[in-house]
Motif scaffolding. Structure first.
Motif, PDB file in Angstrom:
ATOM      1  N   SER A  37       1.189  -1.084  -0.329  1.00 15.75           N
ATOM      2  CA  SER A  37       0.008   0.156   0.219  1.00 15.75           C
ATOM      3  C   SER A  37       0.873   1.620   0.077  1.00 15.75           C
ATOM      4  O   SER A  37       1.984   0.951  -0.004  1.00 15.75           O
ATOM      5  CB  SER A  37      -0.759  -0.460   1.210  1.00 15.75           C
ATOM      6  N   SER A  38       0.603   2.652   0.670  1.00 13.82           N
ATOM      7  CA  SER A  38       1.060   3.252   0.488  1.00 13.82           C
ATOM      8  C   SER A  38       2.007   3.513   0.945  1.00 13.82           C
ATOM      9  O   SER A  38       2.638   4.734   1.620  1.00 13.82           O
ATOM     10  CB  SER A  38       0.020   5.027   0.157  1.00 13.82           C
ATOM     11  N   LEU A  39       1.989   2.477   2.397  1.00 13.52           N
ATOM     12  CA  LEU A  39       2.723   2.993   3.489  1.00 13.52           C
ATOM     13  C   LEU A  39       4.019   2.265   3.168  1.00 13.52           C
ATOM     14  O   LEU A  39       5.229   2.354   3.836  1.00 13.52           O
ATOM     15  CB  LEU A  39       2.147   1.952   4.633  1.00 13.52           C
ATOM     16  N   THR A  40       4.084   1.478   2.063  1.00 10.86           N
ATOM     17  CA  THR A  40       4.976   0.344   1.284  1.00 10.86           C
ATOM     18  C   THR A  40       5.352   0.830  -0.103  1.00 10.86           C
ATOM     19  O   THR A  40       6.184  -0.236  -0.707  1.00 10.86           O
ATOM     20  CB  THR A  40       4.852  -1.198   2.143  1.00 10.86           C
ATOM     21  N   TYR A  41       5.521   1.303  -0.598  1.00  8.11           N
ATOM     22  CA  TYR A  41       4.601   1.859  -2.135  1.00  8.11           C
ATOM     23  C   TYR A  41       4.229   2.952  -2.183  1.00  8.11           C
ATOM     24  O   TYR A  41       3.663   3.779  -1.357  1.00  8.11           O
ATOM     25  CB  TYR A  41       4.167   1.032  -2.782  1.00  8.11           C
ATOM     26  N   TYR A  42       4.418   3.246  -3.681  1.00  6.46           N
ATOM     27  CA  TYR A  42       4.586   4.798  -4.161  1.00  6.46           C
ATOM     28  C   TYR A  42       4.788   4.679  -5.724  1.00  6.46           C
ATOM     29  O   TYR A  42       5.491   3.897  -6.231  1.00  6.46           O
ATOM     30  CB  TYR A  42       5.480   6.224  -3.341  1.00  6.46           C
TER      31      TYR A  42
END
Length: 192
Positions: free
Chosen positions: A80-85
């Motif tokens: 998710s945006s917590l581990t990926y951009y």
């Protein structure tokens, strides 16, 4: 070696802190042919929840296509945006048009890691080694995790060249101004 102004380092860190616990991303453009980052582009992490169910569904489908099965998870958790951009496509195209009009290129592409050190993940390496890769780009990664180790200018900030899957860390020289810095002939004051 990446030579970068202190105000740009602080802008990267401010963006990363504001977005935490989500990953932040952006670019710093500079004059074509020069390795002098000057103009900051904060980008929106399209993986971050937006409240628009249709847009989030499209982004998740895109993420599944880009990451594939091998990178769909991080430490047993769905990415998710917590581990990926990922770039917001419209913002990225707008920024590229602005750079093209100003005869600039993305000298630095940066993003933050919220749970891991400032070092490229396999996803980062795969994306940076894609068909649109430019070997001149400095990939800057910062870590905003609580136990981040200060390395550059008091921050866990590192710079890498990533070419054909090979990661090479480079020294980061933080300067107050590019004028008279050892980056070649430059007798024009900074604009910013």
């Amino acid at each position: 070696m990446l030579q970068i102004r202190a105000d740009l380092v602080e802008e990267i860190m401010a963006h990363a802190r504001e977005e935490h616990p989500h990953e932040a991303c952006g670019m710093i453009a500079g004059p074509e042919g020069a390795e002098r980052p000057e103009r900051f582009f904060r980008m929106r992490n399209a993986a971050k929840p937006s409240g628009d169910a249709a847009a989030e569904e499209r982004e998740q489908a895109h993420r599944a296509l880009v990451l594939g099965e091998a990178h769909a998870e991080y430490e047993g958790e769905r990415r998710s945006s917590l581990t990926y951009y990922t770039w917001d496509v419209k913002e990225r195209l707008r920024a590229q048009r602005e750079m093209d009009a100003a005869d600039e290129w993305p000298v630095v592409i940066y993003h933050s890691h919220t749970r891991s050190p400032a070092y490229p993940s396999q996803v980062d390496i795969d994306v940076a080694s894609g068909p649109a890769n430019d070997p001149r780009i400095h990939y800057v990664i910062v870590s905003t995790r609580p136990d981040a180790e200060p390395r550059v200018h008091g921050h866990d900030l590192r710079s890498f060249r990533i070419v054909d899957g090979v990661v090479t860390e480079e020294e980061v020289d933080v300067v107050e101004t590019y004028m008279f810095a050892h980056t070649g002939a430059d007798d024009v004051p900074d604009l910013g």
